[in-house]
Design an enzyme around this catalytic site. Sequence first.
Site, PDB file in Angstrom:
ATOM      1  N   LYS A 167      -8.824   0.899   2.670  1.00 49.52           N
ATOM      2  CA  LYS A 167      -8.062  -0.240   3.218  1.00 49.52           C
ATOM      3  C   LYS A 167      -9.068  -1.241   3.825  1.00 49.52           C
ATOM      4  CE  LYS A 167      -4.183   2.825   3.706  1.00 49.52           C
ATOM      5  NZ  LYS A 167      -2.931   3.163   4.363  1.00 49.52           N
TER       6      LYS A 167
ATOM      7  N   HIS B 217       0.152  -1.216  -3.789  1.00 45.33           N
ATOM      8  CA  HIS B 217       0.181  -0.402  -2.565  1.00 45.33           C
ATOM      9  C   HIS B 217       1.311  -0.917  -1.675  1.00 45.33           C
ATOM     10  CE1 HIS B 217      -0.919   1.407   1.238  1.00 45.33           C
ATOM     11  NE2 HIS B 217      -1.631   2.274   0.543  1.00 45.33           N
TER      12      HIS B 217
HETATM   13  P1  13P Z   1      -3.025   7.610   5.162  1.00 46.71           P
HETATM   14  O1  13P Z   1      -3.742   8.731   4.433  1.00 46.71           O
HETATM   15  O2  13P Z   1      -3.866   6.994   6.243  1.00 46.71           O
HETATM   16  O3  13P Z   1      -1.676   8.038   5.594  1.00 46.71           O
HETATM   17  O4  13P Z   1      -2.817   6.433   4.087  1.00 46.71           O
HETATM   18  C1  13P Z   1      -2.255   6.728   2.868  1.00 46.71           C
HETATM   19  C2  13P Z   1      -2.428   5.549   1.994  1.00 46.71           C
HETATM   20  O5  13P Z   1      -1.780   4.535   2.185  1.00 46.71           O
HETATM   21  C3  13P Z   1      -3.411   5.638   0.913  1.00 46.71           C
HETATM   22  O6  13P Z   1      -3.270   4.574   0.032  1.00 46.71           O
END
Ligand code: 13P
Length: 264
Positions: free
Chosen positions: A15, A103
């Site tokens: 992210k 996403h």
């Molecule tokens: P988390 O593993 O932080 O819950 O995030 C999942 C995600 O959105 C992966 O794309």
Amino acid sequence: MSSELRKPIISGNWKMNHNHYEAIQCVQKLAYILTKEDYAEVDVTIHPPFTDLRSVQTMIDADELKFILGAQHCHEADSGAFTGEVSAAFLAKLNVSYVIVGHSERREIFGETNEAVNAKIVAIQKHKMTPIVCVGETLAEREAGKTHEKVLGQVRSALEKRSVEQIKSLVVAYEPIWAIGTGKTATADDAQRMISSIREEVAKISSANAAESIRLQYGGSVKASNIGEIMSQPDIDGVLVGGASLDAAEFGRICQYRLRPLNP
Ligand code: 13P
């Protein structure tokens, strides 16, 4: 556990975390932890922010690392007046192999529609990369009993205009939105049920052959402590990991799940 036909795939979606200096450190640590055997058993894809891609790609090439480079998003046009966007064509030039598309954060925060997601999938495959298509329901949709309708609708729309061969090579990640970054995970049984429904839907709209080959991931608060149980499910071929992929030691343990089955 994934079928023999489908190699497990563990993906780290960073992210908007880790600048390019931090990215280099994280990849160096991970390279130290993972072994030849790990890569033989599991595809490991890393999806850093755009500004890190060139640095990570240079490291992968120079040190012959076996990670697979991924991106988090792209624009469907090859070039043009789209201020701030990055095209699938540019990503392909950087040796990016996998691109996350649709996403829930892109859909919910930036208003990406099912149609836009489909157009991006077409562009990503045109440039010989593999889309990781995210689908998932909100808590309200789940509580209203609309999980299947929402998720299978997203799958149907994502796969429009795609041939059996194109669908076979895809990855779809089922990420229930209420489980993302919350520490709440779908139970492994729950995730298995939804993911097996996705596989059945692919068989219906494409072919049994496509359903047998497409790789399906679970995402949402995956950690070293729950990966064993998740990966023991028959239809789950891998995971898309957010927060826990930022720490090389934790992500390394996730990638090495098979060494500690059900026992982190
Ligand atoms: P988390 O593993 O932080 O819950 O995030 C999942 C995600 O959105 C992966 O794309």
